[in-house]
Structures are given as C-alpha cells and as structure tokens.
Design a protein around this motif. Structure first.
Motif, PDB file in Angstrom:
ATOM      1  N   MET A   1       8.640  11.133  -3.906  1.00  0.00           N
ATOM      2  CA  MET A   1       7.319  10.498  -3.831  1.00  0.00           C
ATOM      3  C   MET A   1       7.208   9.375  -4.856  1.00  0.00           C
ATOM      4  SD  MET A   1       4.711  12.565  -2.062  1.00  0.00           S
ATOM      5  CE  MET A   1       3.359  12.491  -3.229  1.00  0.00           C
ATOM      6  N   ARG A   2       7.811   9.600  -6.018  1.00  0.00           N
ATOM      7  CA  ARG A   2       7.742   8.619  -7.099  1.00  0.00           C
ATOM      8  C   ARG A   2       8.616   7.400  -6.819  1.00  0.00           C
ATOM      9  NH1 ARG A   2       3.222   8.639  -9.610  1.00  0.00           N
ATOM     10  NH2 ARG A   2       2.786  10.474 -10.857  1.00  0.00           N
ATOM     11  N   VAL A   3       9.655   7.604  -6.015  1.00  0.00           N
ATOM     12  CA  VAL A   3      10.508   6.469  -5.639  1.00  0.00           C
ATOM     13  C   VAL A   3       9.655   5.421  -4.934  1.00  0.00           C
ATOM     14  CG1 VAL A   3      12.432   5.747  -4.152  1.00  0.00           C
ATOM     15  CG2 VAL A   3      12.640   7.820  -5.543  1.00  0.00           C
ATOM     16  N   LYS A   4       8.696   5.890  -4.130  1.00  0.00           N
ATOM     17  CA  LYS A   4       7.813   4.957  -3.419  1.00  0.00           C
ATOM     18  C   LYS A   4       6.945   4.184  -4.401  1.00  0.00           C
ATOM     19  CE  LYS A   4       7.838   7.330   0.945  1.00  0.00           C
ATOM     20  NZ  LYS A   4       7.080   7.769   2.101  1.00  0.00           N
ATOM     21  N   CYS A   5       6.510   4.838  -5.458  1.00  0.00           N
ATOM     22  CA  CYS A   5       5.717   4.148  -6.491  1.00  0.00           C
ATOM     23  C   CYS A   5       6.567   3.075  -7.170  1.00  0.00           C
ATOM     24  CB  CYS A   5       5.247   5.144  -7.553  1.00  0.00           C
ATOM     25  SG  CYS A   5       4.232   6.481  -6.899  1.00  0.00           S
ATOM     26  N   ALA A   6       7.800   3.448  -7.509  1.00  0.00           N
ATOM     27  CA  ALA A   6       8.669   2.549  -8.282  1.00  0.00           C
ATOM     28  C   ALA A   6       9.144   1.361  -7.458  1.00  0.00           C
ATOM     29  CB  ALA A   6       9.870   3.321  -8.828  1.00  0.00           C
TER      30      ALA A   6
ATOM     31  N   GLY B   1      -2.881   1.158  -9.529  1.00  0.00           N
ATOM     32  CA  GLY B   1      -1.970   2.201  -9.103  1.00  0.00           C
ATOM     33  C   GLY B   1      -1.586   3.061 -10.281  1.00  0.00           C
ATOM     34  N   CYS B   2      -0.681   3.979 -10.058  1.00  0.00           N
ATOM     35  CA  CYS B   2      -0.245   4.871 -11.125  1.00  0.00           C
ATOM     36  C   CYS B   2       0.611   4.089 -12.136  1.00  0.00           C
ATOM     37  CB  CYS B   2       0.561   6.024 -10.534  1.00  0.00           C
ATOM     38  SG  CYS B   2       2.105   5.498  -9.783  1.00  0.00           S
ATOM     39  N   ALA B   3       0.871   4.700 -13.265  1.00  0.00           N
ATOM     40  CA  ALA B   3       1.625   4.027 -14.329  1.00  0.00           C
ATOM     41  C   ALA B   3       2.984   3.539 -13.838  1.00  0.00           C
ATOM     42  CB  ALA B   3       1.803   4.966 -15.519  1.00  0.00           C
ATOM     43  N   ILE B   4       3.646   4.321 -12.993  1.00  0.00           N
ATOM     44  CA  ILE B   4       4.988   3.932 -12.547  1.00  0.00           C
ATOM     45  C   ILE B   4       4.938   2.712 -11.638  1.00  0.00           C
ATOM     46  CG2 ILE B   4       6.942   4.660 -11.108  1.00  0.00           C
ATOM     47  CD1 ILE B   4       6.629   7.423 -12.364  1.00  0.00           C
ATOM     48  N   SER B   5       3.978   2.681 -10.712  1.00  0.00           N
ATOM     49  CA  SER B   5       3.910   1.538  -9.796  1.00  0.00           C
ATOM     50  C   SER B   5       3.547   0.267 -10.551  1.00  0.00           C
ATOM     51  CB  SER B   5       2.907   1.808  -8.667  1.00  0.00           C
ATOM     52  OG  SER B   5       1.586   1.890  -9.161  1.00  0.00           O
ATOM     53  N   VAL B   6       2.629   0.377 -11.498  1.00  0.00           N
ATOM     54  CA  VAL B   6       2.205  -0.801 -12.264  1.00  0.00           C
ATOM     55  C   VAL B   6       3.320  -1.241 -13.221  1.00  0.00           C
ATOM     56  CG1 VAL B   6       0.557  -1.661 -13.972  1.00  0.00           C
ATOM     57  CG2 VAL B   6      -0.250  -0.276 -12.050  1.00  0.00           C
TER      58      VAL B   6
ATOM     59  N   ASP C   1       0.853  -1.185   0.000  1.00  0.00           N
ATOM     60  CA  ASP C   1       0.000   0.000   0.000  1.00  0.00           C
ATOM     61  C   ASP C   1       0.891   1.238   0.000  1.00  0.00           C
ATOM     62  OD1 ASP C   1      -2.153   1.673   0.245  1.00  0.00           O
ATOM     63  OD2 ASP C   1      -2.360   1.395   2.413  1.00  0.00           O
ATOM     64  N   ASN C   2       0.646   2.089  -0.956  1.00  0.00           N
ATOM     65  CA  ASN C   2       1.363   3.371  -1.006  1.00  0.00           C
ATOM     66  C   ASN C   2       0.321   4.488  -0.927  1.00  0.00           C
ATOM     67  OD1 ASN C   2       3.160   5.472  -1.427  1.00  0.00           O
ATOM     68  ND2 ASN C   2       3.265   5.159  -3.640  1.00  0.00           N
ATOM     69  N   PRO C   3      -0.087   4.828   0.302  1.00  0.00           N
ATOM     70  CA  PRO C   3      -1.224   5.739   0.466  1.00  0.00           C
ATOM     71  C   PRO C   3      -0.980   7.139  -0.111  1.00  0.00           C
ATOM     72  CG  PRO C   3      -0.209   5.222   2.594  1.00  0.00           C
ATOM     73  CD  PRO C   3       0.444   4.337   1.585  1.00  0.00           C
ATOM     74  N   LEU C   4       0.264   7.556  -0.187  1.00  0.00           N
ATOM     75  CA  LEU C   4       0.545   8.896  -0.722  1.00  0.00           C
ATOM     76  C   LEU C   4       0.070   9.042  -2.156  1.00  0.00           C
ATOM     77  CD1 LEU C   4       4.055   9.799   0.693  1.00  0.00           C
ATOM     78  CD2 LEU C   4       1.881  10.969   1.100  1.00  0.00           C
ATOM     79  N   CYS C   5       0.144   7.923  -2.905  1.00  0.00           N
ATOM     80  CA  CYS C   5      -0.231   7.981  -4.316  1.00  0.00           C
ATOM     81  C   CYS C   5      -1.529   7.218  -4.580  1.00  0.00           C
ATOM     82  CB  CYS C   5       0.902   7.410  -5.164  1.00  0.00           C
ATOM     83  SG  CYS C   5       0.617   7.480  -6.923  1.00  0.00           S
ATOM     84  N   GLY C   6      -1.890   6.329  -3.648  1.00  0.00           N
ATOM     85  CA  GLY C   6      -3.085   5.516  -3.860  1.00  0.00           C
ATOM     86  C   GLY C   6      -2.802   4.205  -4.575  1.00  0.00           C
ATOM     87  N   ASP C   7      -1.542   3.784  -4.592  1.00  0.00           N
ATOM     88  CA  ASP C   7      -1.184   2.512  -5.238  1.00  0.00           C
ATOM     89  C   ASP C   7      -1.424   1.366  -4.258  1.00  0.00           C
ATOM     90  OD1 ASP C   7      -0.021   4.157  -7.270  1.00  0.00           O
ATOM     91  OD2 ASP C   7       1.822   4.257  -6.082  1.00  0.00           O
ATOM     92  N   ARG C   8      -2.148   0.351  -4.715  1.00  0.00           N
ATOM     93  CA  ARG C   8      -2.363  -0.851  -3.900  1.00  0.00           C
ATOM     94  C   ARG C   8      -2.149  -2.080  -4.773  1.00  0.00           C
ATOM     95  NH1 ARG C   8      -5.285  -0.028   1.041  1.00  0.00           N
ATOM     96  NH2 ARG C   8      -5.453  -2.273   1.122  1.00  0.00           N
TER      97      ARG C   8
HETATM   98 ZN    ZN Z   1       2.139   5.794  -7.571  1.00  0.00          ZN
END
Ligand code: ZN
Length: 151
Positions: A126-131, A64-69, A35-42
């Motif tokens: 913030m994007r590092v968390k997505c990646a 999740g966002c394009a980067i997390s996926v 879970d990355n609540p800052l971006c909403g990625d699950r």
């Molecule tokens: Zn994200």
C-alpha cells in the motif's frame, strides 16, 4: 541498521513537513493530478519542459501522507535539470527498487541513492503506491494525460 532507519525516518519527516518546490509555477506547461484513494493522497505535479525536452522546473501541490509528500518533494529536487527521458528512466529504476526488483545499495547512481530513504515501503505494497504517486503523476503530465490514479 536501526540508526540508519532513524536517519531515513528523519529525512522523510523533514521532506513531509517542509516539502521542497511546493508551489504552482506560473509558467508550467504540463501538469497532472495524481490520486491515491487507498491512502487519500492527492497531488498535482507541474512541469516546465523546454523545447529540448529539458525539465526546467518541477513543482507540486496537494495533500497526502508523509511518504507521498516526501517522495514528491525529493522528486522535484532530483528531476529538475534532467531531460524527460532521464526522469522516466530514473522512475523505472526507482519503481523496480520499491517493488523489490532491484537493489540500490552500492548503486552507481547518486540520484537513486537519495531515494534509498524510501526503502522501507518495500515491505508494504500500500505504501509503494504512496511513494510512487508523484512519479506516476509526473510521467502522466509528460504523456499529456491530466489525471492518474493508483486504482
Ligand atoms: Zn499515502
């Protein structure tokens, strides 16, 4: 450099729109939710790990966002067929890379080179968390923890 950046964008968008191994394997024996609540990625990462520590299958579901996926999609392609130790070692280097501790350019490692498309996140903490979400989730699953959050 702009051409290269466009290429990176294309790879990320492709994986983001058409994620590989986006499924729930019936025979998975480990899983964890990230879970990355800052971006909403699950994301939920599923692993099938053999007795010898070999990751025989790896897949994920979630949104999740394009980067997390995209990062999750690339991870599933790279980690399948590796041992848990190899996968963890790769994540350590990838993490050092996206946090700016290591340069990949000219790296001897083909797997790491594939992840270079995610280099752009370095400038955005913030994007590092997505990646890295999928990778954190994968190691949590290996450790027998069923949930991990970037908070
Ligand atoms: Zn994200």
């Amino acid at each position: 450099m702009d051409d290269l950046r466009d290429l990176y964008q294309e790879v990320i968008l492709d994986h983001g729109k058409n994620p590989r191994n986006f499924r729930h394997p019936e025979d998975a024996n480990r899983h964890a939710e990230g879970d990355n609540p800052l971006c909403g990625d699950r994301l939920t990462v599923y692993l099938k790990v053999g007795h010898n520590g070999l990751v025989e299958d790896v897949a994920f579901e979630g949104r999740g966002c394009a980067i997390s996926v995209a990062s999750a999609s690339m991870m599933t392609e790279i980690v399948a067929g590796k041992t848990e130790e190899e996968a963890r070692a790769l994540f350590r280097r990838f993490h050092d890379f996206v946090t700016g501790k290591e340069e990949i350019e000219g790296a001897d490692d083909d797997d790491l080179e594939k992840l270079i498309v995610l280099a752009g996140v370095k400038q955005f903490p913030m994007r590092v968390k997505c990646a890295t979400l999928a990778w954190h989730t994968m190691t949590a699953a290996m450790d027998g923890e069923n949930a991990v959050t970037t908070e």
